[in-house]
Each structure stands twice: as C-alpha cells, then as structure tokens.
Motif scaffolding. Structure first.
Motif, PDB file in Angstrom:
ATOM      1  N   PRO A   1      23.381   6.664  41.579  1.00 48.33           N
ATOM      2  CA  PRO A   1      24.117   7.017  42.806  1.00 48.33           C
ATOM      3  C   PRO A   1      25.258   6.052  43.053  1.00 48.33           C
ATOM      4  O   PRO A   1      25.132   4.860  42.828  1.00 48.33           O
ATOM      5  N   GLY A   2      26.391   6.624  43.551  1.00 50.37           N
ATOM      6  CA  GLY A   2      27.490   5.779  43.961  1.00 50.37           C
ATOM      7  C   GLY A   2      27.304   5.325  45.411  1.00 50.37           C
ATOM      8  O   GLY A   2      26.415   5.794  46.131  1.00 50.37           O
ATOM      9  N   ARG A   3      28.123   4.427  45.844  1.00 51.75           N
ATOM     10  CA  ARG A   3      28.011   3.903  47.200  1.00 51.75           C
ATOM     11  C   ARG A   3      29.317   4.114  47.942  1.00 51.75           C
ATOM     12  O   ARG A   3      30.383   3.740  47.451  1.00 51.75           O
ATOM     13  N   VAL A   4      29.236   4.747  49.151  1.00 53.75           N
ATOM     14  CA  VAL A   4      30.396   4.979  50.003  1.00 53.75           C
ATOM     15  C   VAL A   4      30.041   4.477  51.401  1.00 53.75           C
ATOM     16  O   VAL A   4      29.137   5.019  52.057  1.00 53.75           O
TER      17      VAL A   4
ATOM     18  N   MET B   1      32.965  10.743  54.438  1.00 52.10           N
ATOM     19  CA  MET B   1      32.121   9.921  53.561  1.00 52.10           C
ATOM     20  C   MET B   1      31.052  10.757  52.866  1.00 52.10           C
ATOM     21  O   MET B   1      30.710  10.528  51.711  1.00 52.10           O
ATOM     22  N   GLU B   2      30.515  11.749  53.566  1.00 54.24           N
ATOM     23  CA  GLU B   2      29.518  12.621  52.945  1.00 54.24           C
ATOM     24  C   GLU B   2      30.146  13.452  51.828  1.00 54.24           C
ATOM     25  O   GLU B   2      29.542  13.659  50.763  1.00 54.24           O
ATOM     26  N   SER B   3      31.367  13.910  52.045  1.00 56.84           N
ATOM     27  CA  SER B   3      32.051  14.675  51.000  1.00 56.84           C
ATOM     28  C   SER B   3      32.323  13.807  49.763  1.00 56.84           C
ATOM     29  O   SER B   3      32.204  14.273  48.621  1.00 56.84           O
ATOM     30  N   ILE B   4      32.684  12.549  50.024  1.00 57.12           N
ATOM     31  CA  ILE B   4      32.942  11.644  48.888  1.00 57.12           C
ATOM     32  C   ILE B   4      31.662  11.383  48.107  1.00 57.12           C
ATOM     33  O   ILE B   4      31.659  11.347  46.865  1.00 57.12           O
ATOM     34  N   ARG B   5      30.546  11.235  48.803  1.00 51.34           N
ATOM     35  CA  ARG B   5      29.263  11.016  48.119  1.00 51.34           C
ATOM     36  C   ARG B   5      28.910  12.223  47.240  1.00 51.34           C
ATOM     37  O   ARG B   5      28.421  12.066  46.116  1.00 51.34           O
TER      38      ARG B   5
ATOM     39  N   LEU C   1      39.996  12.653  46.041  1.00 47.37           N
ATOM     40  CA  LEU C   1      39.873  11.905  47.296  1.00 47.37           C
ATOM     41  C   LEU C   1      41.002  12.281  48.255  1.00 47.37           C
ATOM     42  O   LEU C   1      40.779  12.414  49.472  1.00 47.37           O
ATOM     43  N   MET C   2      42.210  12.430  47.744  1.00 44.70           N
ATOM     44  CA  MET C   2      43.312  12.847  48.603  1.00 44.70           C
ATOM     45  C   MET C   2      43.046  14.217  49.219  1.00 44.70           C
ATOM     46  O   MET C   2      43.336  14.460  50.410  1.00 44.70           O
ATOM     47  N   GLU C   3      42.493  15.131  48.419  1.00 42.91           N
ATOM     48  CA  GLU C   3      42.184  16.453  48.953  1.00 42.91           C
ATOM     49  C   GLU C   3      41.104  16.387  50.026  1.00 42.91           C
ATOM     50  O   GLU C   3      41.191  17.069  51.063  1.00 42.91           O
ATOM     51  N   LEU C   4      40.074  15.554  49.821  1.00 39.14           N
ATOM     52  CA  LEU C   4      38.995  15.445  50.801  1.00 39.14           C
ATOM     53  C   LEU C   4      39.490  14.815  52.099  1.00 39.14           C
ATOM     54  O   LEU C   4      39.083  15.222  53.207  1.00 39.14           O
ATOM     55  N   ILE C   5      40.359  13.816  51.986  1.00 40.63           N
ATOM     56  CA  ILE C   5      40.885  13.171  53.199  1.00 40.63           C
ATOM     57  C   ILE C   5      41.737  14.152  53.994  1.00 40.63           C
ATOM     58  O   ILE C   5      41.657  14.232  55.227  1.00 40.63           O
ATOM     59  N   GLU C   6      42.522  14.944  53.284  1.00 38.83           N
ATOM     60  CA  GLU C   6      43.344  15.926  53.991  1.00 38.83           C
ATOM     61  C   GLU C   6      42.484  17.006  54.640  1.00 38.83           C
ATOM     62  O   GLU C   6      42.763  17.446  55.763  1.00 38.83           O
ATOM     63  N   ALA C   7      41.409  17.417  53.911  1.00 38.25           N
ATOM     64  CA  ALA C   7      40.531  18.454  54.459  1.00 38.25           C
ATOM     65  C   ALA C   7      39.740  17.971  55.662  1.00 38.25           C
ATOM     66  O   ALA C   7      39.353  18.768  56.525  1.00 38.25           O
TER      67      ALA C   7
ATOM     68  N   GLN D   1      39.727   8.308  36.444  1.00 38.95           N
ATOM     69  CA  GLN D   1      40.153   7.680  37.689  1.00 38.95           C
ATOM     70  C   GLN D   1      41.234   8.495  38.380  1.00 38.95           C
ATOM     71  O   GLN D   1      41.228   8.679  39.612  1.00 38.95           O
ATOM     72  N   GLU D   2      42.171   9.012  37.592  1.00 41.94           N
ATOM     73  CA  GLU D   2      43.217   9.852  38.174  1.00 41.94           C
ATOM     74  C   GLU D   2      42.630  11.093  38.828  1.00 41.94           C
ATOM     75  O   GLU D   2      43.033  11.494  39.940  1.00 41.94           O
ATOM     76  N   GLU D   3      41.671  11.705  38.159  1.00 41.88           N
ATOM     77  CA  GLU D   3      41.024  12.898  38.733  1.00 41.88           C
ATOM     78  C   GLU D   3      40.306  12.576  40.041  1.00 41.88           C
ATOM     79  O   GLU D   3      40.399  13.327  41.018  1.00 41.88           O
ATOM     80  N   LEU D   4      39.624  11.448  40.090  1.00 40.31           N
ATOM     81  CA  LEU D   4      38.910  11.067  41.315  1.00 40.31           C
ATOM     82  C   LEU D   4      39.888  10.766  42.438  1.00 40.31           C
ATOM     83  O   LEU D   4      39.645  11.129  43.612  1.00 40.31           O
ATOM     84  N   TYR D   5      40.996  10.109  42.148  1.00 45.26           N
ATOM     85  CA  TYR D   5      41.979   9.807  43.187  1.00 45.26           C
ATOM     86  C   TYR D   5      42.540  11.088  43.805  1.00 45.26           C
ATOM     87  O   TYR D   5      42.699  11.209  45.029  1.00 45.26           O
ATOM     88  N   LEU D   6      42.865  12.053  42.954  1.00 50.39           N
ATOM     89  CA  LEU D   6      43.394  13.307  43.472  1.00 50.39           C
ATOM     90  C   LEU D   6      42.376  14.056  44.331  1.00 50.39           C
ATOM     91  O   LEU D   6      42.714  14.642  45.370  1.00 50.39           O
TER      92      LEU D   6
END
Length: 555
Positions: free
Chosen positions: A459-462, A443-447, A499-505, A492-497
């Motif tokens: 600011p966004g919210r996660v 969540m911190e990485s997404i923020r 997010l996938m990298e952050l979840i895997e990391a 949106q496509e860039e953000l989705y990709l």
C-alpha cells in the motif's frame, strides 16, 4: 624466420658485452675472493667460456677449460679442438637454464659434490655423459673444468661418435671458408632449412590433430574449439622450437651455432608458451563472461575481468624473467639485490599497492559493476572499466573520468543500478480555499490510484502533513517497480498527469505563488472581554482612533 634472425643477431650482440667476473671485468674491482678471469667459478660459466673460445677458434684459451692433469703428453689446443669436433658431430651441452650457476654446482644430480653433468655425446654404442669437475687452480681457488675422465674418453668418442649429416651434405667452402659468429655459413643455412622443415611438419601434424578434435567435437561453440582455435599458432610455434632443437642435434649442426640458437629457441619457446596461456586465458574468460551473462550473474563479470588481467600481468612478468635468464642474465641475483632497497621501493610503491588493494576491494565486495550508473562524491556516471589500478567512468557530460581504485574504495558509492524499487515521493501544495471534504475526497482518490496501478508497490501512503504559509500540504509516499530509470520516468509522468486530473475533479487546485491582501477596520479590544483593564485605559481605548491594519496571507 625473420624473428629468429632478429633474436639471433641480438643474442650475438649481447655475447660481445663482457659479463661481471669475465674477461671484461675491471681488474681494479677486487673483492676478498679473486674472481676467475675465465669465468670458471660455475659449471654454466665453464661451458659458456669454452663455447665462446671455440667460436673465436682460440683453442689455446679453450684448452684452459679442460682438466689436462692426467694427459701429460697431450697438447691442449688439439684436445680442445677434438672436443669441439665431437660436440659438432653428435654431442650436445645443456642450456643455460639447466646448467648450474652456483659455485657449488648442482648438488641434487646424484653425482659426487665436485662433479656436474653438462652434456652428452651420441655414439654408436649409446649416449656418453660429459662431466665437469671442480678442482683447485694454482692459487687455490675452486674452478670448474671438463673432467679428466671425460678428456681421457675423447679419443674413443671421436671414433664412435655419429658423424655429422650437415658436414656430409655441405660443400667444403660452406663448411670451412666462410664463417659468421664463429660458425660456418653452411651450418646457419642448415639451421634455417631445419627451422622451415620443422615448422611445416609441425603445422601439418597440429592441423591434422585439430581436424580430428573438431570432427569429434562438432559443436561450433564448444569450449574446446574456442581454446584450440585461439591458441593454434602459438602451439605450432612452441613445438617447432622444440623440434628444431632436436633436429639440430640429430643433423650435427655446429655446437657454437646450437648454443647461439639455444638462447633464441628458449626465448621463442617462452614467448610461444606465454602466448598459448594468454590465448587460453582470453578464450576461457570470454566463455565465462558469456555463461555468466546467460545465467544473469552479472555481478561476476568484474571479477572475471580482474582475474584475467592479474593472470596476464603475472604471465608477462614471468616471461620477461625467463627471457632474461635465457640471455644469460642472473635475474635471481637481481631480485635478491632488491632486498637491499626494499624499504625505499615499498615507500615508492605505496600508492601503487594502495590502488591494487583498492582493486581487490572493489572486485571482492562488488559495490559496482561495469555498466552500473553510480555516484561517487560529486561525480555521477556509468562504469566503463574496472582495471588493476584505476576505474574509468563515463559522466553525464560524456566525458571520461579515471579514478584511482585506492581513492574510489574510500569514497561512498551510491549505485543507482542496484535499485529494486524507485521512490515516488511528491508533495502537493493545495489552495487554502480547499474544504476538508474536498481534501478527504481527493486523498481517497489518490489512494485508489496508487492501489490500482500495476507498477506501484501497495500500500502507498497519502497524508496531509501540515500547513505552509501559502498552501495545504499533502504527501504521497510509495515505491514503483521498474527495471531502469527510463521506465520509472514514464510511470512517474503517468502518475503526475493522473494527479492533475484528480485535483481538478475534486474542485480544488494547486496553490499559486502569490499574495492575497485582506483590508479590515480594527476597532480595538472588546470592552466586555477585557474587564481587567483600568478605567483610564478603557477610556483611552474608546476615544483613540485606531489605525487601519493590513493583514497579508499567501494564497
């Protein structure tokens, strides 16, 4: 010239149709007041009747339009023929639009109530007015006749009237032998020649003036240049008609031909004037649209288009009314008669009025503009045109839907083109094997991703928002600054990709739509933790073999 001849033929044909109260009136149709069979109830009817009788060369009938009460020894047909000859050489009568069509005449012309001016004669001593007077016939009805004063002046007018140039130039056969619509053929040829000369002369004058104006206003895109260029031909046509009317009088064209041409020139004049205004409205509309587009005031484009169409609609209605008046139809009486059926017309036009009000609502409130992508109920599409009655929408299937404005104004309109931001709101479903530390790190990485992205409104919210039967739910809430939907899809496509990298990391992964089966031996309730049970219940719990339980959870 073909237009002139076509309208002239139409006018002559209409002239043969009997008008109410005229010679073709049904004698059985009687009212409280008996209509004059010669149509002399009004000054306009008197003039039209005299010209019609002169065109037929029926001078005995034409004499009935003259007040011969003071001319005891005069022969009526001879006096009527003398009046026609004077009008042919240098006289003129007013057009239908200027002559009064009321039984009381024109009460604001400065003459006595029972007198009206209906024309004039050009003489060597100046212009002499022709007067119509209201008198009582033998039955006591009020009718209009050429006044006794004007009849008495006819001998002197015949000696001083300016002679006809056309009669001096034409051979005898073209003056008297051959006639069309009660007019010598030579006079029709003179009208055609005068029309050509007038057009060429006006064309030369207008072209010279436009050249001077364009020379002074040298800018190619100037507003004056656009308006004048767009309306150059109708301006020439309008002044040609005006000049033709003047030259026919000066040349001494037959009064009958001039009266026929009076209706023609009035119709062409109204067409030309309407054409000029139409072109000016188009030119100003295009200029305004270009300026509004340049300044970025796109919200005004629909209003400009609507105003342009309203002006054109009013212009066409006015031109039609003026044209019918020029042909001799009493449009005012027809419009007044509409009041009798006003309620029925109002009921029949209820939907039309509703759609017109809807158009005004759409233009004034401007919930949408041409080019906007909107949703109306279950319909989505791009606005192609907002008309006076309906709006055309191009759907995603590329079909064209036409929606009445009254119905459209009552629908909730969702305008996607007016968005200042796009909502980015995905929910991540993570595996239950994800540890709290992994979740915090993710969540911190997404923020940080949302904070560092230039298109994301910070600011966004996660936040983790709960547990689902098969996943841990993490909500992302933020807005993206984009011009249109295509750019948003790219971001949106860039953000989705990412997010996938952050979840895997982070060492976790997305929850899969599957089931995990856990098998265990259930040994019953704990004896030490259930002292409240009875002894026989405890023995039963110790002796009975418990069945296996199966617990299933979605991973």
């Amino acid at each position: 010239m073909l237009i002139v001849l076509a309208i002239l033929a139409t006018n002559v044909a209409f002239a043969q149709i009997p008008t109410p109260g005229g010679n073709g009136a049904d004698p059985a149709a009687k009212t409280e007041k008996v209509a004059d069979p010669l149509g002399r109830e009004t000054p306009a009817g008197m003039v039209a009747g005299f010209i019609s009788a002169a065109a037929e060369q029926n001078y005995e009938k034409a004499a009935q339009y003259l007040d011969l009460s003071q001319e005891k020894g005069a022969w009526g047909p001879s006096v009527a023929q003398q009046l026609q000859r004077i009008l042919d050489q240098g006289g003129y009568v007013f057009s239908r639009l200027r002559l009064s069509a009321e039984p009381a005449g024109d009460v604001d012309d400065g003459l006595p109530p029972d007198q009206d001016k209906f024309g004039a004669v050009r003489t060597t001593n100046g212009s002499v007015d022709l007067i119509a007077q209201q008198v009582a016939d033998k039955d006591g009805n009020k009718i209009w006749l050429v006044s006794s004063r004007t009849v008495a002046e006819l001998p002197s007018l015949s000696r001083t009237v300016i002679s006809s140039m056309v009669d001096r130039l034409l051979p005898y056969s073209l003056r008297d032998d051959y006639r069309f619509a009660g007019v010598p053929v030579g006079h029709w040829l003179a009208v055609l020649a005068l029309a050509v000369v007038s057009f060429l002369l006006v064309w030369a004058i207008i072209s010279s003036l436009l050249w001077v104006v364009f020379k002074i206003r040298n800018r190619q895109d100037s507003r004056i240049r656009r308006v004048l260029s767009a309306s150059a031909f109708p301006i020439r046509l309008f002044f040609t008609v005006w000049m033709l009317r003047v030259t026919m009088v000066l040349a001494g064209v037959s009064i009958v031909a001039r009266q026929h041409m009076s209706s023609v020139t009035e119709i062409i004049g109204w067409i030309a004037l309407s054409w000029i205004i139409w072109r000016v409205v188009d030119a100003l509309g295009d200029y305004t649209v270009a300026r509004m587009t340049l300044r970025g005031r796109l919200s005004m484009l629909s209003a400009v288009t609507f105003v342009r169409r309203v002006v054109k609609f009013a212009l066409v209605a006015f031109a039609v009314i003026a044209g019918l008046n020029a042909l001799g139809y009493n449009v005012t009486a027809g419009l007044a008669a509409l009041g009798i059926g006003g309620i029925a017309i109002a009921l029949g036009a209820q939907k039309t009025i509703e759609h017109l009000v809807g158009s005004l609502t759409l233009v004034t409130d401007q919930p949408m503009r041409v080019g906007d992508f909107c949703k109306f109920g279950d319909t989505m599409g791009t606005i192609e045109d907002i008309g006076m009655r309906s709006t055309r929408i191009r759907t995603l299937d590329r079909t064209l839907i036409t929606v009445p404005n009254g119905n459209l104004a009552a629908l909730p309109i969702e305008n996607f083109s007016r968005r200042d931001k796009f909502w980015f709101h995905p929910t991540l479903d993570l595996r239950y094997e994800t540890t709290p530390d992994q979740l915090r790190t993710l969540m911190e990485s997404i923020r940080e991703l949302l904070l560092d992205h230039p298109k994301v409104d910070s600011p966004g919210r996660v936040r983790m928002i709960g547990f689902s039967p098969n996943s841990l739910k993490v909500e992302i809430f933020c807005y993206v600054h984009c011009i249109d939907g295509d750019e948003f899809l790219e971001v949106q496509e860039e953000l989705y990709l990412r997010l996938m990298e952050l979840i895997e990391a982070s060492g976790t992964g997305f929850a899969l739509n599957s089931q995990t089966l856990y098998i265990a031996q259930d040994r019953g309730l704990s004896m030490t933790r259930s002292p409240q049970l009875a002894p026989h219940e405890q023995d039963a719990g110790a002796d009975d073999e418990r069945p296996r339980k199966t617990a299933a959870a979605r991973a």
